[in-house]
Motif scaffolding. Structure first.
Motif, PDB file in Angstrom:
ATOM      1  N   GLY A 102      21.576  14.897  48.327  1.00  0.00           N
ATOM      2  CA  GLY A 102      21.492  16.360  48.294  1.00  0.00           C
ATOM      3  C   GLY A 102      21.636  16.919  49.700  1.00  0.00           C
ATOM      4  O   GLY A 102      22.064  16.210  50.619  1.00  0.00           O
ATOM      5  N   CYS A 103      21.276  18.205  49.869  1.00  0.00           N
ATOM      6  CA  CYS A 103      21.360  18.821  51.201  1.00  0.00           C
ATOM      7  C   CYS A 103      20.392  19.996  51.280  1.00  0.00           C
ATOM      8  O   CYS A 103      20.307  20.791  50.354  1.00  0.00           O
ATOM      9  N   PRO A 104      19.646  20.106  52.392  1.00  0.00           N
ATOM     10  CA  PRO A 104      18.679  21.204  52.520  1.00  0.00           C
ATOM     11  C   PRO A 104      19.316  22.498  53.036  1.00  0.00           C
ATOM     12  O   PRO A 104      18.652  23.525  53.078  1.00  0.00           O
ATOM     13  N   VAL A 105      20.579  22.444  53.453  1.00  0.00           N
ATOM     14  CA  VAL A 105      21.227  23.636  54.024  1.00  0.00           C
ATOM     15  C   VAL A 105      21.839  24.416  52.865  1.00  0.00           C
ATOM     16  O   VAL A 105      22.436  23.837  51.976  1.00  0.00           O
ATOM     17  N   ASP A 106      21.692  25.729  52.933  1.00  0.00           N
ATOM     18  CA  ASP A 106      21.915  26.534  51.744  1.00  0.00           C
ATOM     19  C   ASP A 106      23.260  27.277  51.763  1.00  0.00           C
ATOM     20  O   ASP A 106      23.298  28.473  51.509  1.00  0.00           O
ATOM     21  N   CYS A 107      24.353  26.592  52.077  1.00  0.00           N
ATOM     22  CA  CYS A 107      25.651  27.283  52.154  1.00  0.00           C
ATOM     23  C   CYS A 107      26.046  27.798  50.766  1.00  0.00           C
ATOM     24  O   CYS A 107      25.928  27.077  49.781  1.00  0.00           O
ATOM     25  N   LYS A 108      26.520  29.039  50.744  1.00  0.00           N
ATOM     26  CA  LYS A 108      26.691  29.719  49.462  1.00  0.00           C
ATOM     27  C   LYS A 108      27.918  29.273  48.670  1.00  0.00           C
ATOM     28  O   LYS A 108      28.088  29.658  47.521  1.00  0.00           O
ATOM     29  N   PHE A 109      28.793  28.524  49.313  1.00  0.00           N
ATOM     30  CA  PHE A 109      30.051  28.117  48.659  1.00  0.00           C
ATOM     31  C   PHE A 109      30.034  26.649  48.248  1.00  0.00           C
ATOM     32  O   PHE A 109      31.025  26.112  47.782  1.00  0.00           O
ATOM     33  N   CYS A 110      28.896  25.959  48.442  1.00  0.00           N
ATOM     34  CA  CYS A 110      28.868  24.488  48.331  1.00  0.00           C
ATOM     35  C   CYS A 110      27.984  24.038  47.171  1.00  0.00           C
ATOM     36  O   CYS A 110      26.823  24.426  47.062  1.00  0.00           O
ATOM     37  N   LEU A 111      28.542  23.195  46.318  1.00  0.00           N
ATOM     38  CA  LEU A 111      27.786  22.712  45.159  1.00  0.00           C
ATOM     39  C   LEU A 111      26.624  21.801  45.550  1.00  0.00           C
ATOM     40  O   LEU A 111      25.596  21.779  44.873  1.00  0.00           O
ATOM     41  N   THR A 112      26.805  21.043  46.643  1.00  0.00           N
ATOM     42  CA  THR A 112      25.723  20.129  47.054  1.00  0.00           C
ATOM     43  C   THR A 112      24.451  20.916  47.360  1.00  0.00           C
ATOM     44  O   THR A 112      23.338  20.430  47.123  1.00  0.00           O
ATOM     45  N   ALA A 113      24.618  22.149  47.880  1.00  0.00           N
ATOM     46  CA  ALA A 113      23.460  22.980  48.221  1.00  0.00           C
ATOM     47  C   ALA A 113      22.566  23.188  47.003  1.00  0.00           C
ATOM     48  O   ALA A 113      21.332  23.289  47.133  1.00  0.00           O
ATOM     49  N   LEU A 114      23.176  23.230  45.818  1.00  0.00           N
ATOM     50  CA  LEU A 114      22.392  23.508  44.607  1.00  0.00           C
ATOM     51  C   LEU A 114      21.433  22.362  44.263  1.00  0.00           C
ATOM     52  O   LEU A 114      20.494  22.541  43.494  1.00  0.00           O
ATOM     53  N   MET A 151      31.140  13.451  55.618  1.00  0.00           N
ATOM     54  CA  MET A 151      31.334  14.792  55.069  1.00  0.00           C
ATOM     55  C   MET A 151      30.982  14.833  53.587  1.00  0.00           C
ATOM     56  O   MET A 151      31.407  15.705  52.854  1.00  0.00           O
ATOM     57  N   GLY A 152      30.218  13.853  53.143  1.00  0.00           N
ATOM     58  CA  GLY A 152      29.796  13.838  51.745  1.00  0.00           C
ATOM     59  C   GLY A 152      28.543  14.681  51.583  1.00  0.00           C
ATOM     60  O   GLY A 152      28.391  15.710  52.249  1.00  0.00           O
ATOM     61  N   GLN A 153      27.625  14.227  50.737  1.00  0.00           N
ATOM     62  CA  GLN A 153      26.377  14.976  50.573  1.00  0.00           C
ATOM     63  C   GLN A 153      25.580  14.949  51.869  1.00  0.00           C
ATOM     64  O   GLN A 153      25.494  13.917  52.535  1.00  0.00           O
ATOM     65  N   GLY A 154      24.953  16.092  52.138  1.00  0.00           N
ATOM     66  CA  GLY A 154      23.971  16.124  53.214  1.00  0.00           C
ATOM     67  C   GLY A 154      24.454  16.723  54.516  1.00  0.00           C
ATOM     68  O   GLY A 154      25.642  16.905  54.743  1.00  0.00           O
ATOM     69  N   GLU A 155      23.475  17.075  55.365  1.00  0.00           N
ATOM     70  CA  GLU A 155      23.742  17.574  56.713  1.00  0.00           C
ATOM     71  C   GLU A 155      23.426  16.409  57.664  1.00  0.00           C
ATOM     72  O   GLU A 155      22.243  16.123  57.933  1.00  0.00           O
ATOM     73  N   PRO A 156      24.454  15.729  58.154  1.00  0.00           N
ATOM     74  CA  PRO A 156      24.233  14.499  58.918  1.00  0.00           C
ATOM     75  C   PRO A 156      23.335  14.688  60.133  1.00  0.00           C
ATOM     76  O   PRO A 156      22.569  13.794  60.484  1.00  0.00           O
ATOM     77  N   THR A 187      29.099  18.899  60.865  1.00  0.00           N
ATOM     78  CA  THR A 187      27.806  19.587  60.806  1.00  0.00           C
ATOM     79  C   THR A 187      27.968  21.073  60.526  1.00  0.00           C
ATOM     80  O   THR A 187      28.963  21.685  60.902  1.00  0.00           O
ATOM     81  N   SER A 188      26.924  21.618  59.913  1.00  0.00           N
ATOM     82  CA  SER A 188      26.892  23.053  59.683  1.00  0.00           C
ATOM     83  C   SER A 188      26.466  23.802  60.949  1.00  0.00           C
ATOM     84  O   SER A 188      26.444  25.024  60.964  1.00  0.00           O
ATOM     85  N   GLY A 189      26.109  23.071  62.000  1.00  0.00           N
ATOM     86  CA  GLY A 189      25.827  23.730  63.278  1.00  0.00           C
ATOM     87  C   GLY A 189      24.364  23.732  63.693  1.00  0.00           C
ATOM     88  O   GLY A 189      23.807  24.764  64.072  1.00  0.00           O
TER      89      GLY A 189
HETATM   90 FE1  SF4 Z   1      26.337  23.358  53.730  1.00  0.00          FE
HETATM   91 FE2  SF4 Z   1      27.442  20.984  54.261  1.00  0.00          FE
HETATM   92 FE3  SF4 Z   1      25.018  21.118  53.119  1.00  0.00          FE
HETATM   93 FE4  SF4 Z   1      27.159  21.830  51.710  1.00  0.00          FE
HETATM   94  S1  SF4 Z   1      26.727  19.801  52.480  1.00  0.00           S
HETATM   95  S2  SF4 Z   1      25.181  22.949  51.839  1.00  0.00           S
HETATM   96  S3  SF4 Z   1      28.465  22.747  53.305  1.00  0.00           S
HETATM   97  S4  SF4 Z   1      25.556  21.851  55.158  1.00  0.00           S
END
Ligand code: SF4
Ligand code: SAH
Length: 342
Positions: A102-114, A151-156, A187-189
């Motif tokens: 999964g991923c804790p970052v909440d980007c609005k266009f990304c399914l992993t965020a859900l 660049m798969g699931q997660g914020e490295p 990274t999302s930054g």
């Molecule tokens: Fe954002 Fe990347 Fe996480 Fe998707 S995987 S929510 S794009 S940081």
């Protein structure tokens, strides 16, 4: 039982209580010779061999796209599953690996965020994805044709210690032996982690998900920007210690009518001026619950044309769209759901 994957030779020695030369034999068999069956490491005494556990993930599901892409749902030791994507291409193969479940970052266009964040992956689980795909597809990680992208699931960068350890294992010439130039982390930054990454002696190339042309737009699309401001992100990029052969990559997801205008393109050019940068555009890969649309090809071409006048700018081809394997689509979609959403 302790798994071997993720351990370097001194760690193998102390985990198993074996002398250094034995640890090096095990290290060599696992990472350099890619021995996936540890009971076959015949240089070791039988009793030792039989007490070992490699810890390679197993395949829970796999999906084959019409374009050759394969999406794996790999099962970890605690039965959680994570996604790894293999993208074969003429003259080059790319393995896209996950860094978190999964991923804790909440980007609005990304399914992993859900999915939210379930947990960090260990260094062994990160390396294990590469070794699994290499074994399944008969690839040699030493081959110049093979690339790994985190660049798969997660914020490295929120799992930086394990990402760096996995990188060291991937590039060790006495082990897996990949080149640093063939590994990229995206990274999302997370600003302080970018600084930390830059200070690491052995590190992947850096890609940054820009995705917006100004602070306000980025805050809406990537709420993490409220904490880590775009202005500071660009300043951090300016100070980033690039190696002689390296450029910064900026990824930019184009969302129809949101961040894809010619004015946006011109702002991106201004934002990245004076950076040694290239831009990878990604036209949105849609998904259920994602409130955006993919721009028309002419819009994408116009945006690219403007950025390309100032710096290299490429359009990333979507891979494995039909099996939910493309960027931003990794949410462990299973066969039942695939039928529903198509
Ligand atoms: Fe954002 Fe990347 Fe996480 Fe998707 S995987 S929510 S794009 S940081
Ligand atoms: N978490 C890291 C790496 C994984 S995401 C990051 O965000 O950089 C990999 C890339 O896919 C990022 O550049 C992200 O912006 C992009 N992406 C996310 N959702 C997408 C979608 N629905 N369509 C196209 N690209 C997407």
């Amino acid at each position: 039982m302790q798994s071997l994957l993720g351990l370097d030779a001194p760690e193998i020695a102390s985990a198993l209580g074996v002398p250094a030369f034995r640890a090096r034999q095990i290290y060599d068999a696992v990472y350099r010779q890619h021995e996936v069956d540890v009971t076959r490491i015949t240089t070791l005494p039988k009793q030792l061999r039989e007490s070992l556990q490699l810890g390679l993930p197993s395949v829970d599901q796999q999906y084959q796209s019409t374009d050759g892409t394969v999406r794996y749902l790999l099962k970890l030791s605690d039965s959680k599953t994570v996604e790894t994507v293999m993208m074969p291409e003429e003259g080059r193969d790319t393995i896209c690996i996950s860094s978190q479940v999964g991923c804790p970052v909440d980007c609005k266009f990304c399914l992993t965020a859900l999915m939210g964040l379930e947990r960090n992956l260990t260094a062994g689980e990160i390396v294990g994805q590469v070794l699994h795909v290499a074994a399944a597809h008969g690839l040699d990680p030493r081959d110049r044709q093979l690339n790994v992208v985190m660049m798969g699931q997660g914020e490295p960068l929120l799992n930086l210690a394990n990402v760096l350890k996995a990188t060291r294992l991937l590039v060790d010439p006495a082990g897996i032996g990949m080149s640093e130039r063939r590994i990229t982390v995206s990274t999302s930054g997370i600003i302080p982690r970018i600084v930390e990454l830059g200070a690491a002696e052995i590190r992947p190339k850096l890609a940054i998900s820009l995705n917006a042309s100004n602070e306000e737009q980025r805050q809406q699309l990537m709420p993490i920007t409220r904490k880590w401001h775009l202005k500071d992100l660009i300043a951090t990029c300016r100070d980033y210690p690039l190696r002689a052969w390296e450029k910064l990559t900026f990824e930019y997801v184009l969302l129809n009518g949101v961040n894809d205008s010619d004015a946006d393109a011109r702002r991106v050019v201004r934002l990245l001026a004076n950076l040694n940068a290239k831009v990878n555009l990604i036209a949105l890969n849609p998904g259920p619950g994602i409130p955006f649309m993919t721009p028309a090809p002419e819009r994408v071409a116009s945006f690219q044309g403007i950025v390309r006048q100032a710096m290299p700018c490429f359009l990333r081809k979507p891979r494995g769209l039909d099996i939910y394997a493309a960027c931003g689509q990794l949410k462990r979609m299973t066969s039942d759901e695939l039928v529903q959403v198509r």
